[in-house]
Design a protein around this motif. Sequence first.
Motif, short mmCIF file in Angstrom:
data_model
loop_
_atom_site.label_atom_id
_atom_site.label_comp_id
_atom_site.label_asym_id
_atom_site.label_seq_id
_atom_site.Cartn_x
_atom_site.Cartn_y
_atom_site.Cartn_z
N ASN A 47 -2.92 14.49 -7.38
CA ASN A 47 -3.58 13.60 -6.36
C ASN A 47 -4.91 13.15 -7.00
O ASN A 47 -6.01 12.56 -6.22
N TYR A 48 -5.27 13.66 -8.19
CA TYR A 48 -6.57 13.40 -9.10
C TYR A 48 -6.29 12.58 -10.37
O TYR A 48 -6.85 12.74 -11.10
N GLU A 49 -5.30 11.89 -10.17
CA GLU A 49 -4.92 10.87 -11.18
C GLU A 49 -5.01 9.69 -10.61
O GLU A 49 -4.50 9.31 -9.55
N ASP A 50 -5.35 8.53 -11.44
CA ASP A 50 -5.38 7.28 -10.86
C ASP A 50 -3.95 6.84 -10.61
O ASP A 50 -2.89 7.13 -11.25
N LEU A 51 -3.82 5.99 -9.62
CA LEU A 51 -2.49 5.63 -9.18
C LEU A 51 -2.71 4.44 -8.50
O LEU A 51 -3.48 3.73 -7.73
N PHE A 52 -1.39 3.35 -8.67
CA PHE A 52 -1.23 2.09 -7.93
C PHE A 52 0.02 2.07 -7.10
O PHE A 52 0.86 2.53 -7.52
N ILE A 53 -0.16 1.69 -5.78
CA ILE A 53 1.01 1.71 -4.90
C ILE A 53 1.32 0.37 -4.37
O ILE A 53 -0.10 -0.29 -3.93
N MET A 54 2.18 -0.04 -4.48
CA MET A 54 2.68 -1.60 -4.10
C MET A 54 3.74 -1.32 -3.28
O MET A 54 5.10 -1.42 -3.51
N ARG A 55 3.59 -1.37 -1.92
CA ARG A 55 4.57 -1.12 -0.81
C ARG A 55 4.96 -2.24 -0.06
O ARG A 55 4.09 -3.22 0.31
N PHE A 56 6.24 -2.05 0.55
CA PHE A 56 6.75 -3.17 1.66
C PHE A 56 7.21 -2.07 2.76
O PHE A 56 8.01 -1.48 2.65
N GLY A 57 7.05 -2.72 3.88
CA GLY A 57 7.24 -1.73 5.13
C GLY A 57 7.95 -2.81 6.29
O GLY A 57 7.56 -3.78 6.58
#
Length: 736
Positions: free
Chosen positions: A489-499
């Motif tokens: 939870n304290y790391e850089d993160l990229f989310i590319m989502r489709f819903g």
Amino acid sequence: MRCKVHIYYILLFAALCSCSEIKYVAEGSYLLDKVEVEVDGNHGSIDMGKMKARVRQNGNSRWFSTVKIPLATYSLSGRDTTKWINRVLKSMGEPPVIFDSLRTARSAADLKAELNNEGYLGASVEVATKKKRKKIDVTYILHTGQPYNIKDIKYVVEDPVVSQLLCLEDSVNQGLKPGMQFRVESLDNERKRITDMLVDNGFYKFNKDYITYEADTVGGANSIDLTLVLHPYRGTAGTDSLHPRYKVRSVNFYSGNADGERIRLRQSVLENNTFIRTGEYYSAADLQKTYGHFGRLQAVKYTNIGFRENADSLLLDCDIQVSTNKPSTISFQPEGTNTAGDLGAAASLTYQNRNLFRGSEVLSVELRGAYEAIRGLEGYANENFEEYSVETRLLFPRFIAPFLSGNFTRRTTATSEVSFLYDLQNRPEYHRRVLSVAWRYKWSDANHHDRYQIDLIDLNYVFMPWISDTFRRDYLEDESNRNAILRYNYEDLFIMRFGLGYTYNNGLYAIKANIESAGNVLGLGAKAFGFSKNEQGQYKLFNIAYAQYVKGDFDFTRNIRFDYNNSLVWHFGFGIAYPYGNSTILPFEKRYFSGGANSVRGWSVRSLGPGRFVGRDGNIDFINQTGDMKIDINMEYRAHLFWKLNGALFIDAGNIWTLRNYDDQPGGQFKIDEFWKQIAVSYGLGLRLNFDYFILRFDFGMKAINPAYEGKDHYPIAYPKLSRDLTFHFAVGLPF
């Protein structure tokens, strides 16, 4: 001995309530205690709810269909109205319902009429009364006899155009058929069906009064021969003729603005939201669609549509008057915050333009700032929390997409939305930044109860530009306190989502389903183009690991209404998410939690599960008390009490689980042969203040079965302890 004392007080309270009920019942009068409607014989086809609605006088209201608390409250008042306490008790309570023989007789007549309407033409209603002291019970006994059925149905339509349009030779489309039970409601439905069909096909002046029925009973056979007669048009001169069929000659738009300014909408927007077309037959359905589509445009204040007849012709001119709102507004909203006892303040400034491109496009820009003083932190340079954010949304009241047919876009009510969010958080422990960009569609079909949503693309970039040495040392690098979920939870993160989302609601039950996936397109690209990896073996995009998972949610709610004041609501919720590929842990925002005002209410928010996990040292652990799977089962009995106060009795069950085994969540993994033993159960009482436009909810939940413990502590319903098992929730709105 204590149990006997409790029973004594309960019996004493019941006796006092019973005596006080007749306090304001005069001599010679009776308190209407119970009212029942019974059927003589077994007739399952009779709608008892409809019959009970015909009774003109019912007894005093009962809380949860049992205790007449409002009447008892009224009866506690004294007769001296100059005392404020007596006035308050009477205003809060409910005066006794005095038996009225005239209203009873009228109720019996109404019940008989309703039975006749249902086809029981030989029915009768008997009224039975039972008196005790100053109370009376009334029972309406319905003697129905055998229902009448339709033996033969004949349509008499002398207008050839109408006859052809109704397809009278095709009995499949007819609402009345031989053999069906004779019901007045069925006759009215057929009149409405024919009327709607005609007024939607040019018969501008037609109404259901032109349709009548002739009925002949067949002697001794409980059968009826039915004739539907569609009468000719009666003109102003009093002569009969064929029904006129009108076409639209022109459609004209006028401004309804008080300043006389022209309509602030593009001509194409006006035409696309108008379903009344030149050269086509008049249609009442198209008229209502036009009202509906203009009504959802936020740039429009009101719409008025009228038709003008042309002399000596069957042509109509349609005049549409449109009044528009002022396009721009600015609002300021301050608020106070309280996070676990840490006080703070926040404020937001919002600009909104409801007609950005003269097509009722809505642009909103919100600037928000928050400050909170954090207490109890040691080893940090400061103890303040600051947050600043800017959020922009642009909504188009239509589909902005290629390859869609004009018929589909006109039939649906759609919204296209693009949004942008940048959030800056500075805490003593770390600094966090969130950048989000999304493009989504929402639409519904005007003729159905379905709603749909597509999140075509949703990009979220979470990065941590600074983490304090103290926080890094104590939580992220300390070998004795290493926690995979916490570190993630304290790391850089990229989310590319489709819903994808779907909702159905017809008032009786509601279904809500959503499914989303993230990282699949990036996963294909990573393998195809050889993305680099980090130390954990995760592929990186722009030097940041991306999340990869699939998630699905399903909710079902059923509302069973017994009467105006009482209903029973069932709810089932299920959710599951699985990280894979580039992820072994779900992003924190996508994980499930249990407990709280909308879940298992015997537990506070985020304090239940996963599985039989009890938290660190028996304390609430917000990071680890999350999971990949969730089950919620709820049953709630709702009743109107008095004034704006409603009550509820509820039972909740559920929990969360992880799909993988994590060392920091012992006992939290879902296992098919054990999960049912880990279902938590609670029960409780709720009070609601219903102000129509919003509901304040107060729920008191008690633990019944606690999966975190064994032995006696596993069954708090048998061994309750208020300090441990009672939880209070305050919320706005209903739980489901």
